[in-house]
Scaffold this active site. Structure first.
Site, mmCIF file in Angstrom:
data_model
loop_
_atom_site.group_PDB
_atom_site.id
_atom_site.type_symbol
_atom_site.label_atom_id
_atom_site.label_comp_id
_atom_site.label_asym_id
_atom_site.label_seq_id
_atom_site.Cartn_x
_atom_site.Cartn_y
_atom_site.Cartn_z
ATOM 1 N N HIS A 45 0.825 -1.209 0.000
ATOM 2 C CA HIS A 45 0.000 0.000 0.000
ATOM 3 C C HIS A 45 0.863 1.265 0.000
ATOM 4 C CE1 HIS A 45 -3.787 2.144 0.852
ATOM 5 N NE2 HIS A 45 -3.018 2.966 1.557
ATOM 6 N N HIS A 91 -10.402 2.455 -0.782
ATOM 7 C CA HIS A 91 -10.571 2.047 0.614
ATOM 8 C C HIS A 91 -11.360 0.752 0.623
ATOM 9 C CE1 HIS A 91 -10.048 4.084 4.748
ATOM 10 N NE2 HIS A 91 -8.896 3.917 4.150
#
Lengths: 736, 237
Positions: A45, A91
């Protein structure tokens, strides 16, 4: 390396080679705090370790680009001393297990990325994917994601102006929640996420730091499984009211020139903010964790360093300006603390209770992760699915019935049930809200307007990642062109499975290649974005889903166009390509429950000419309406323009033995335009000049949509019926 | 004529009200911070929409205790013109300047979109520029707009003509479908007994320019200007 040690770094998501590199960079073995800092920053990430080399394919420069990828958001010049900042981010994992907060904090995070640069957020968009709405848990996820997006955006007062949603079984337990924010800033106020100047103060502002969101980024960098529900504490809780105060205070501090660097705290929390800002400036920092305002006593240094508590910002402030900045923070009722100082040594030194608890080189933590070039292999399904000829499916008997069925399918049906829960009008700049090809917002500061769209099609990219990638860019920018806007930049959110699997990496690589090629030909730079890997549940990956957020510029808000038919007697044309395919189409999905066939070819040169035609025709005031052709093809696009305008149309299409192909076939580089009879000659001349084919379709008028293929009537339906199924389909499913 | 726009932490339609007064009506406007208590020099106050204090506890419940609200109550008692929009309406009911309460929307969802409202009393400072029964196209955006008062107060509101706007369809007819939040008796706006304080859920400041889809909201603001001009200007102090 002890067995327990090995267990520890592996549990933190690091492999043995990475651990060795950490030891080499440090000149020793890391302690637990240091190892955790590396773990979060070297997660996929934060480090993009599997994607970085592929992302270099994107064209990222252009005459308007002020800030490309690698910063908090991309920034593009719009003239007159003003610039637009924008970015999209995923998300997905948090939303899979805690949909309301997962989606809400996704919105909160992307808003911070924008105002961190000194830009006033002016619009939000989102792209969502869910499983089939027949499933009760999917309906729960859908309802709560929408509520979370609205809950945050509505409260903070930034309009949610556009978005897109699709439903496929592959997203069942791994929904996609991609949020995009667009902001406006005076070019001279642009501030970067940096930490220059030894002796400058490191100031933490906003929410107190708590135990929420610990290791959120590590969670985002692994596949979902049965055990993922236990990760609920890794999901943060949002406070949009606090973010509103933080937004106003931050913009005031930046406008006053009181900060030399600003960075929001998002994934990987304080660790990310301090290492990234220091690394960008070649600086170091000395931090006193005892100064960090905490939600509860007894938090360990490790927890403080990796907490992902929301609504926090890091400011780098010269000592002489601190009092002025403090006044602003106080006025907005924010808690803040000087938690350290910038140093010149390039190391982050973290102290707690008088002891040094971590000491790491900023550049190693923030940029030293190894980059991987994973193996790539064409998946077995690829040729198999492509070899299916969609015309082998039985012919449909009643095309009107088929149209109603496609129009009422959740992918195509009106998403009003969703967007009426978003405040899309606050700030009184929304000229075109949700429901059309692109949103249009005027800019009071410059007299211009922006067109905004977000697009992606996982089904297409699954069947053909290269063409699917090209089509995503082409469609997003074409949506802008339909309003009359010239595309000036895109941001992308690349949602894929586990890149360590060669078939997944192949999808990723091919999709990026296709997107890059489209960006090059269409001359639109990629100025930022986000990669979301590991979208898999129990080993099953989602469709490869690149999502493109596109921003276009309209010099004059009065010269813009929408999809609604305006006047009986207006002439209808199909502009652009006549080549379509039912491969991967909405029609095949809905009517034959299949995802198969080959996508139509993509002619990017024609795409570019078509977009130019649309922009010039709108600016010249020639068009009454323009609508991009995508899901559901010509029949659906005609129906949507009829519904939006409350006017029917009579259309005749050239012959084909299988009318479903011209009616429902899909392909890029196509739009339907309606034009007043008086403007017809000018439009024809412009199209001839730009070498864009125009096919006469018929006329606007009446209260029915009637379509003939070679003079054989195949569709005949009232606008009332179309509207009913289009608008009531999703509410019907959700409020059953 | 000078407008004051009250800003609470979390107000977010303050800018929109300011823009409308300043750039569309070309009148004077200033922001008034929630800590201020001196309201002299203002001819009308606007409590804008938004989420004051995050709507935490209950919409408007915390804003009601701010220093500026003490001054607003004084201003209203002296006959000053006060317009509460959306969250501003909620604050005014919490502060006791307007009767009733705004519950959660009956369908429990936030609702944003265009609505039509019918002017039920066109003799007020806020509606003097409207025709009787004029239907205005003005948008709503709220989660708590479901107006309620007890039967006794409702009777009094009707008798005193304090119901100022009702939700209707484009043709001016009341119906459940035209009511975006389940408000009692389709009430969209009410005023106090003396008619100088108005609370409305729809956002007239969002319907002030043709580019945005409607100019009907200007009726509310033009009424205020007209009332002020007819009264002969001056700050009224």
């Amino acid at each position: 390396m002890t067995e327990t040690g090995r267990h520890l770094w592996r549990r933190l998501g690091l492999n043995d080679g990475e651990y060795e590199r950490i030891c080499a960079d440090l000149g020793r073995e890391p302690n637990r705090v240091e190892l955790n800092m590396y773990s979060v920053m070297w997660s996929e990430h934060c480090s993009y370790k599997h994607s970085k080399s592929t992302l270099r394919l994107f064209p990222t420069s252009g005459p308007r680009v002020l800030l490309g990828p690698g910063e908090n958001a991309g920034v593009v010049d719009i003239g007159g001393g003003w610039a637009v900042a924008f970015k999209i981010e995923s998300h997905n994992h948090p939303s899979a297990i805690e949909p309301y907060q997962g989606a809400a904090t996704g919105v909160g995070g992307i808003i911070r990325d924008i105002f961190t640069l000194g830009a006033r957020p002016v619009a939000l968009l989102n792209s969502l994917r869910f499983g089939s709405l027949e499933d009760a848990r999917v309906r729960y996820l859908f309802d709560n994601v929408v509520a979370g997006i609205g809950g945050y955006g509505n409260c903070i007062g930034i309009p949610t102006v556009a978005g897109e949603i699709a439903f496929e079984p592959c997203y069942q337990d791994n929904p996609l929640v991609n949020a995009m924010c667009v902001g406006l800033l005076p070019v001279e106020k642009l501030v970067l996420g940096q930490a220059p100047g030894a002796g400058n103060l490191v100031v933490l502002v906003g929410a107190r730091t708590g135990r929420d969101g610990i290791h959120g980024v590590t969670f985002a960098s692994e596949e979902l499984s049965e055990a993922s529900a236990e990760r609920r504490p890794a999901v943060q809780v949002g406070d949009p009211f606090l973010e509103k105060l933080l937004l106003e205070a931050s913009l005031e501090v930046i406008a006053g020139g009181l900060a030399v660097g600003v960075q929001d705290l998002g994934g990987a929390g304080l660790t990310c903010a301090v290492t990234e800002t220091a690394a960008r400036s070649g600086s170091g920092m000395e931090l006193e964790l005892d100064k960090v305002p905490l939600r509860e006593a007894g938090m360990s240094p490790l927890e403080i360093m990796v907490s992902e508590s929301q609504e926090r910002m890091l400011f780098i402030i010269e000592p002489g300006r601190f009092n002025d900045a403090a006044k602003v923070f106080r006025r907005w009722g924010l808690s803040f603390a000087v938690i350290g100082r910038v140093t010149a040594d390039g190391w982050i030194t973290v102290k707690h209770g008088g002891r040094t608890v971590a000491r790491v080189p900023a550049a190693s933590v923030a940029g030293g992760a190894p980059l991987y070039e994973p193996d790539s292999r064409e998946p077995e399904y690829y040729r198999e699915r492509q070899s299916v000829d969609p015309l082998d499916y039985p012919a449909v008997e009643d095309c009107t019935e088929a149209l109603l069925e496609v129009l009422g399918s959740p992918d195509v049906a009106s998403k009003q049930w969703v967007w009426r829960r978003y405040d899309y009008m606050v700030r009184t700049c929304t000229v075109q809200g949700p429901g059309g090809d692109a949103a249009v917002i005027r800019l009071r500061e410059t007299g211009q307007a922006l067109a905004l769209a977000v697009d992606g099609n996982g089904r297409h990219t699954y069947l053909d990642p290269y063409r699917g990638g090209m089509m995503a860019v082409a469609e997003a920018t074409r949506n802008l062109a339909c309003t009359g806007a010239e595309p000036i930049g895109i941001t992308d959110c690349l949602n894929f499975g586990n890149p360590e699997k060669p078939e997944i990496f192949w999808q990723f690589r091919r999709a990026v290649e296709g997107m890059s090629e489209a960006c090059r030909v269409l001359e639109v730079p990629v100025v930022g974005g986000n990669v979301s890997f590991y979208n898999e549940v129990e080993g099953e990956a989602i469709y490869p889903t690149p999502v493109v957020g596109a921003v276009g510029l309209l010099e004059n808000p009065d010269q813009q166009c929408d999809i609604a038919f305006k006047k009986a007697g207006d002439l209808l044309y199909l502009a652009g390509s006549s080549t379509v395919s039912l491969g991967g189409s909405q029609f095949i999905k809905v009517i034959h429950q299949a995802v198969a066939g080959s996508l139509p070819p993509v002619d990017l040169a024609l795409e570019k000419r078509l977009q130019k035609l649309l922009v010039q025709a709108v600016r010249a005031g020639l068009l009454s309406s323009a609508h991009d052709l995508s899901d559901g093809g010509l029949a659906v696009a005609l129906a949507e323009s009829c519904i939006a305008g409350g006017l029917g149309a009579q259309v005749t299409l050239p012959g084909h033995p299988r009318p479903e192909l011209p009616l429902f076939g899909e392909g890029p580089s196509r739009a339907i335009v309606s034009v007043k009879a008086a403007a017809r000659e000018k439009l024809l001349a412009l199209a001839a000049k730009l070498e864009v084919p125009l096919l006469f379709l018929g006329e606007v008028g009446g209260d029915k949509l009637s379509i003939s293929v070679t003079h054989v009537p195949v569709v005949d339906v009232t606008i009332f019926e179309l509207k009913k199924i289009y608008e009531e389909s999703i509410p019907c499913i959700m409020e059953q | 004529m000078k407008f004051g726009i009250i800003v609470f932490p979390g107000s977010n339609c303050d800018l929109d009200a300011y823009h409308l007064v300043k750039d569309v009506l070309k009148k004077e406007a200033s922001y008034i911070w929630w800590e201020e208590t001196d309201l002299s020099g203002y001819d009308a106050l606007i409590l804008p929409g938004g989420f004051s204090y995050g709507d935490y506890l209950r919409a408007g419940a915390i804003a009601r205790f701010t220093p500026v609200m003490g001054a607003v109550i004084q201003f209203a008692r002296q006959g000053g013109l006060v317009l509460g929009i959306c969250n501003g309406f909620q604050v005014l009911t919490e502060a006791g300047l307007l009767p009733g309460a705004l519950y959660r929307n009956a369908h429990l969802q936030f609702r944003c979109g265009w609505t039509y409202v019918r002017v039920e009393n066109h003799t007020l400072p806020f509606t003097g520029a409207a025709r009787p029964d004029q239907v205005l196209k003005i948008p709503v955006a709220h989660g708590d707009g479901n107006y309620y008062v007890g039967p006794e107060v409702l009777r009094r509101l009707k008798k005193n003509r304090q119901i100022v706007l009702r939700y209707v369809d484009a043709a001016g007819r009341e119906s459940a479908a035209a009511n975006p939040n389940g408000s009692l008796d389709h009430i969209a706006a009410v005023c106090n007994e003396s008619g100088n304080v108005l609370g409305m859920m729809p956002h007239p400041e969002r319907a002030g320019e043709a580019l945005l889809g409607s100019e009907d909201g200007l009726v509310i603001f033009r009424s205020l200007l007209q009332y002020f001009d007819q009264r002969g200007g001056g700050s009224g102090d």
